[in-house]
Design an enzyme around this catalytic site. Structure first.
Site, short mmCIF file in Angstrom:
data_model
loop_
_atom_site.label_atom_id
_atom_site.label_comp_id
_atom_site.label_asym_id
_atom_site.label_seq_id
_atom_site.Cartn_x
_atom_site.Cartn_y
_atom_site.Cartn_z
N THR A 1 40.79 38.29 40.66
CA THR A 1 40.97 39.21 41.79
C THR A 1 39.62 39.63 42.35
O THR A 1 38.73 40.08 41.61
CB THR A 1 41.72 40.47 41.32
OG1 THR A 1 42.96 40.07 40.73
CG2 THR A 1 41.97 41.43 42.47
N GLU A 2 39.46 39.50 43.67
CA GLU A 2 38.25 39.92 44.37
C GLU A 2 36.97 39.29 43.81
O GLU A 2 35.88 39.83 43.97
CB GLU A 2 38.12 41.46 44.35
CG GLU A 2 39.37 42.21 44.81
CD GLU A 2 39.67 42.07 46.28
OE1 GLU A 2 38.88 41.40 46.99
OE2 GLU A 2 40.69 42.62 46.74
N LEU A 3 37.12 38.15 43.14
CA LEU A 3 36.01 37.46 42.48
C LEU A 3 35.31 38.34 41.44
O LEU A 3 34.14 38.14 41.13
CB LEU A 3 34.99 36.90 43.48
CG LEU A 3 35.49 35.81 44.43
CD1 LEU A 3 34.33 35.22 45.24
CD2 LEU A 3 36.22 34.69 43.69
#
Length: 398
Positions: free
Chosen positions: A146-148
């Site tokens: 998630t979100e890197l």
């Protein structure tokens, strides 16, 4: 030749309705069914369906040469099944081409990787893996969080789960003097890491229609010439799929750009490779060492966790959700568990970010609330009602 690794993130959350206790029950006691349906259908019409058509045509026209990767969240797939099956069918068609690599992530686009106990994080990854197999017939080999969000522990978990690589942000404070255009490996696990070239990615994702920008107007040919000047191993271009038609409207010329993009890139010294192909082709040049207390992400200028946990309001909501985990799971109630998992979706915490009060940044663009304080109050109101339901359920099985 240099590899161009193109990756798109596709996500829609289940947003909280403006909460007030009433006689509603189940999942949509808390989540905004009508609002989410309207948003999803609008974005499908403006972005998903036309972008899918452009890319499917490009895959056919440049068969064997044009390739890219997609990561589709479980919440997005849920909404496809509910409201727009055609989008899901397009993904299946992409999977059949063999030129589109689907990645794994957390099923609920959650921030569970920030829990001290990683049990929930691992459960959500496995749930996403099952969903990709069941709905798209694919078994992802590469992981993106998630979100890197990334640190050494996340890398180790991805490695232990059998993934061949992990994606993250090419944050300056992590790379230092090093270039994002190489494969790296994680300290402690050795899993290959692909880091985002945020400059060339954001030229498309954020600056494409910015008339103040000295690169305006951006054409596929101009971008391809910039990228082809890089004489390194791989250029990792990661962006939201909603760039096409939603963040950058059709009137900006973004679909014409996307339509011309494969041809103009292939006319240069670049070739398209998927993430798994890149890590097979190139040897890591160095280790990336990111401690648990210096987690990076692709959000904001800070590239850290502050977009979700940067103020007391966000941290309080996050701690309440985290503390509730053992109690929700002890109920054995699948409906309650499903609601709790959706309350972990990163978007809820993103809406509470107060950074935009000073500069009107991207947080206000994505938020469905007038202010971050409205988002925080609403989240806590829903959470307190949900918490009461959890403990009432526990009282019946004690």
């Amino acid at each position: 030749m240099t590899s161009l690794c193109l990756y798109f993130q596709i996500h829609q959350p289940f947003r909280l309705r403006w909460f007030w206790p009433d006689d509603r029950t189940g999942f949509f006691r808390y989540f905004d069914e009508r609002g989410d349906r309207e948003i999803f259908k609008r974005v499908a019409e403006k972005c998903y369906l036309p972008a899918n058509r452009v890319l499917l045509e490009a895959l056919d026209e440049h068969r064997g040469e044009f390739k890219f990767a997609l990561s589709v969240t479980g919440t997005h797939l849920e909404q496809c099944e509910l409201w727009e099956e055609e989008v899901l069918e397009d993904f299946r068609e992409m999977a059949k081409t063999g030129a589109v690599e689907f990645l794994d992530e957390t099923c609920y686009h959650s921030i569970s990787s920030l829990f001290e106990d990683k049990t929930e994080f691992i459960e959500e990854i496995r749930e996403h893996r099952r969903l990709m197999k069941d709905l798209l017939g694919v078994k992802p080999e590469v992981f993106r969080n998630t979100e890197l969000l990334y640190n050494n522990t996340i890398g180790k978990i991805a490695s232990d789960l059998g993934y061949k690589a992990v994606l993250t942000e090419g944050a300056d404070h992590m790379l230092g003097w090093r270039s994002p255009n190489f494969v790296y490996e994680a300290t402690g696990s050795g899993i290959p890491i692909l880091v985002r070239n945020y400059k060339l990615s954001d030229d498309i994702g954020y600056r494409f229609s910015a008339r103040w920008w000295d690169g305006y107007p951006l054409t596929a040919e101009k971008w391809a010439q910039w990228a082809s000047g890089i004489r390194e191993d791989c250029i990792n271009i990661f962006m939201d799929y909603e760039t096409f038609g939603e963040h950058q409207w059709e009137e900006t010329g973004i679909f014409a750009f996307l339509r011309n993009f494969p041809e103009k890139v292939l006319e240069t010294r670049l070739n398209f490779d998927t993430p798994s192909e890149v890590v097979k082709k190139y040897t890591p040049v160095a280790e990336i060492d990111v401690g648990d207390f210096t987690t990076i992400s692709w959000a904001d200028m800070e590239r850290d966790t502050s977009a979700w946990l940067g103020n007391d309001m966000q941290r309080r909501c996050f701690e309440e959700i985290k503390l509730l985990e053992p109690f929700v799971k002890k109920t054995g109630d699948q409906e309650l568990l499903n609601i709790w998992k959706h309350l972990l979706t990163s978007d809820h915490y993103y809406y509470m970010c107060t950074k935009w009060l000073g500069d009107g940044d991207v947080h206000s663009y994505f938020s469905v609330h007038p202010t971050p304080y409205d988002a925080g109050v609403n989240f806590m109101a829903a959470l307190m009602d949900f918490k009461a339901r959890v403990f009432r359920k526990l009282s019946t099985i004690a």
